[in-house]
Design a protein around this motif. Structure first.
Motif, short mmCIF file in Angstrom:
data_model
loop_
_atom_site.label_atom_id
_atom_site.label_comp_id
_atom_site.label_asym_id
_atom_site.label_seq_id
_atom_site.Cartn_x
_atom_site.Cartn_y
_atom_site.Cartn_z
N MET A 179 11.14 50.52 10.02
CA MET A 179 11.41 50.80 8.62
C MET A 179 11.80 49.49 7.95
SD MET A 179 14.94 52.88 9.00
CE MET A 179 16.48 52.07 8.69
N THR A 180 11.85 49.50 6.65
CA THR A 180 12.25 48.30 5.91
C THR A 180 13.76 48.31 5.74
OG1 THR A 180 10.16 48.41 4.72
CG2 THR A 180 11.87 47.01 3.78
N PRO A 181 14.43 47.19 6.00
CA PRO A 181 15.88 47.15 5.79
C PRO A 181 16.22 47.50 4.34
CG PRO A 181 15.10 45.11 6.82
CD PRO A 181 13.90 45.90 6.43
N ASP A 182 17.37 48.18 4.14
CA ASP A 182 17.79 48.57 2.78
C ASP A 182 17.97 47.35 1.89
OD1 ASP A 182 17.81 51.19 3.57
OD2 ASP A 182 19.96 51.28 3.94
N GLU A 183 18.47 46.29 2.46
CA GLU A 183 18.72 45.07 1.70
C GLU A 183 17.73 44.01 2.17
OE1 GLU A 183 22.36 41.95 1.55
OE2 GLU A 183 22.84 44.05 1.23
N GLU A 184 17.33 43.14 1.26
CA GLU A 184 16.36 42.10 1.59
C GLU A 184 16.90 41.20 2.70
OE1 GLU A 184 12.81 40.28 1.59
OE2 GLU A 184 13.32 42.05 0.44
N LEU A 185 16.09 41.02 3.68
CA LEU A 185 16.42 40.16 4.82
C LEU A 185 15.49 38.96 4.76
CD1 LEU A 185 18.16 40.10 7.44
CD2 LEU A 185 16.32 41.32 8.56
N PRO A 186 16.00 37.75 4.93
CA PRO A 186 15.11 36.58 4.90
C PRO A 186 13.99 36.74 5.92
CG PRO A 186 17.41 35.91 4.97
CD PRO A 186 17.39 37.39 5.19
N LYS A 187 12.84 36.22 5.60
CA LYS A 187 11.66 36.30 6.48
C LYS A 187 11.62 35.07 7.37
CE LYS A 187 10.00 40.00 4.35
NZ LYS A 187 11.16 40.58 3.76
N PRO A 188 11.03 35.14 8.51
CA PRO A 188 10.38 36.27 9.16
C PRO A 188 11.41 37.20 9.81
CG PRO A 188 10.25 34.35 10.56
CD PRO A 188 10.94 33.90 9.30
N VAL A 189 10.99 38.46 10.05
CA VAL A 189 11.88 39.46 10.63
C VAL A 189 11.23 40.04 11.88
CG1 VAL A 189 13.07 41.66 10.26
CG2 VAL A 189 12.80 40.06 8.37
N ILE A 190 12.02 40.18 12.93
CA ILE A 190 11.59 40.90 14.13
C ILE A 190 12.60 42.02 14.37
CG2 ILE A 190 10.35 38.97 15.16
CD1 ILE A 190 12.75 38.49 17.02
N GLN A 191 12.23 42.92 15.26
CA GLN A 191 13.08 44.06 15.54
C GLN A 191 13.52 44.02 17.00
OE1 GLN A 191 12.18 47.78 13.45
NE2 GLN A 191 11.89 48.67 15.47
N LEU A 192 14.81 44.18 17.23
CA LEU A 192 15.38 44.33 18.56
C LEU A 192 15.50 45.82 18.85
CD1 LEU A 192 17.04 43.58 21.14
CD2 LEU A 192 19.06 43.61 19.65
N GLU A 193 14.79 46.29 19.84
CA GLU A 193 14.91 47.67 20.31
C GLU A 193 15.90 47.67 21.47
OE1 GLU A 193 13.20 50.41 19.23
OE2 GLU A 193 11.78 49.40 17.87
N PHE A 194 16.72 48.73 21.57
CA PHE A 194 17.69 48.77 22.66
C PHE A 194 17.94 50.18 23.15
CE2 PHE A 194 20.34 49.85 19.12
CZ PHE A 194 21.31 50.68 19.65
N GLN A 195 18.42 50.27 24.38
CA GLN A 195 18.98 51.49 24.96
C GLN A 195 20.14 51.06 25.84
OE1 GLN A 195 16.14 53.82 27.19
NE2 GLN A 195 15.38 54.80 25.35
N LEU A 196 21.23 51.85 25.80
CA LEU A 196 22.35 51.59 26.70
C LEU A 196 23.18 52.83 26.86
CD1 LEU A 196 25.28 49.57 25.18
CD2 LEU A 196 23.49 50.44 23.73
N ASN A 197 23.95 52.86 27.94
CA ASN A 197 24.85 53.97 28.22
C ASN A 197 26.17 53.74 27.51
OD1 ASN A 197 23.01 55.26 29.96
ND2 ASN A 197 23.64 53.95 31.64
N VAL A 198 26.64 54.78 26.81
CA VAL A 198 27.84 54.69 25.99
C VAL A 198 28.79 55.83 26.37
CG1 VAL A 198 28.68 54.84 23.60
CG2 VAL A 198 26.54 53.63 24.09
N PRO A 199 30.06 55.52 26.58
CA PRO A 199 31.01 56.59 26.87
C PRO A 199 31.29 57.44 25.64
CG PRO A 199 32.20 54.54 26.59
CD PRO A 199 30.72 54.20 26.53
N TRP A 200 31.68 58.71 25.84
CA TRP A 200 32.08 59.54 24.72
C TRP A 200 33.56 59.33 24.48
CZ3 TRP A 200 29.19 61.65 21.20
CH2 TRP A 200 29.80 62.47 20.25
N LEU A 201 33.94 58.85 23.29
CA LEU A 201 35.31 58.49 22.99
C LEU A 201 35.98 59.39 21.95
CD1 LEU A 201 34.87 54.61 22.86
CD2 LEU A 201 35.68 56.02 24.77
N LEU A 202 35.19 60.18 21.22
CA LEU A 202 35.78 61.07 20.23
C LEU A 202 36.50 62.22 20.92
CD1 LEU A 202 33.00 61.46 17.51
CD2 LEU A 202 35.07 60.08 17.38
N ASN A 203 37.54 62.73 20.28
CA ASN A 203 38.26 63.90 20.83
C ASN A 203 37.41 65.13 20.71
OD1 ASN A 203 40.53 62.38 21.42
ND2 ASN A 203 41.39 62.70 19.39
#
Length: 159
Positions: free
Chosen positions: A135-159
Motif C-alpha cells: 500500500m502507499t504510506p499515508d505520508e509522503e516518504l522520500p523515494k526510493p522506497v522498499i518494503q520490509l516484510e517480517f514475521q516473529l513470535n510475540v508474547p501476549w502481554l495484555l491482561n
C-alpha cells in the motif's frame, strides 16, 4: 562532494541475509518520527499487544529494526496470525524503508501450492525485502522506497 551527497542521498549499503540493500537510515527514521503509534489508528487488542511487546523484543530484534531506521511501534501493517504451542503469537506485517534492493531473492516464490513468501531468519526475526509496496504510506516518504516484510513470535502481554 559527489552528486548523491549534493542531492541529500545518504545511502548505506547493508548485507542482510541473502539481500544487499541500500538504506537511508536518517530519512527512514525521520518518516517514522512523524508517524503515530499503530494503536492510534487501529485499536484492536492484537495491535495494543504488539506495541507493548515491542518494548520487550530481544536486543537483536530492536537493533535490526533500528539499523533500518524503523520504529516498530509506529505506522506499518501488523497482523496476528495464530497462537503457538508456547503461548506466543505469530505476528507479521511490513514497514517502509527509504532505500533500494541491490540484490537478493524475490519475496514471493511460485510453488505447487501457489505463491509462498520467501522469508529468511535474521537476528531472531523472519524477514524479506521487496520493491512491491502493499500500500502507499499515508505520508509522503522520500523515494526510493522498499518494503520490509517480517514475521516473529510475540508474547501476549495484555491482561
Amino acid at each position: 562532494m559527489n552528486i548523491e551527497q549534493e542531492m541529500g542521498i545518504n545511502m548505506e549499503r547493508l548485507k542482510i541475509g541473502s539481500w544487499i540493500i541500500e538504506v537511508d537510515n536518517s530519512k527512514t527514521q525521520a518518516f517514522y518520527e512523524k508517524q503515530p503509534l499503530i494503536t492510534e489508528e487501529w485499536d484492536s487488542d492484537f495491535e495494543q499487544n504488539y506495541v507493548l511487546a515491542c518494548e520487550t523484543f530481544p536486543k537483536e530484534v530492536n537493533d535490526f529494526f533500528h539499523s533500518l531506521g524503523v520504529d516498530p511501534r509506529k505506522q506499518g501493517e501488523v497482523n496476528q496470525y495464530k497462537e503457538n504451542n508456547d503461548g506466543t503469537y505469530i505476528y507479521g506485517g511490513f514497514y517502509f524503508i527509504v532505500g533500494n534492493i541491490i540484490s537478493g531473492p524475490d519475496f514471493w516464490v511460485n510453488t505447487v501450492e501457489g505463491l509462498t513468501p520467501n522469508f529468511e531468519t535474521v537476528n531472531g526475526i523472519q524477514i524479506a525485502f521487496t520493491n512491491e509496496l502493499a500500500m502507499t504510506p499515508d505520508e509522503e516518504l522520500p523515494k526510493p522506497v522498499i518494503q520490509l516484510e517480517f514475521q516473529l513470535n510475540v508474547p501476549w502481554l495484555l491482561n
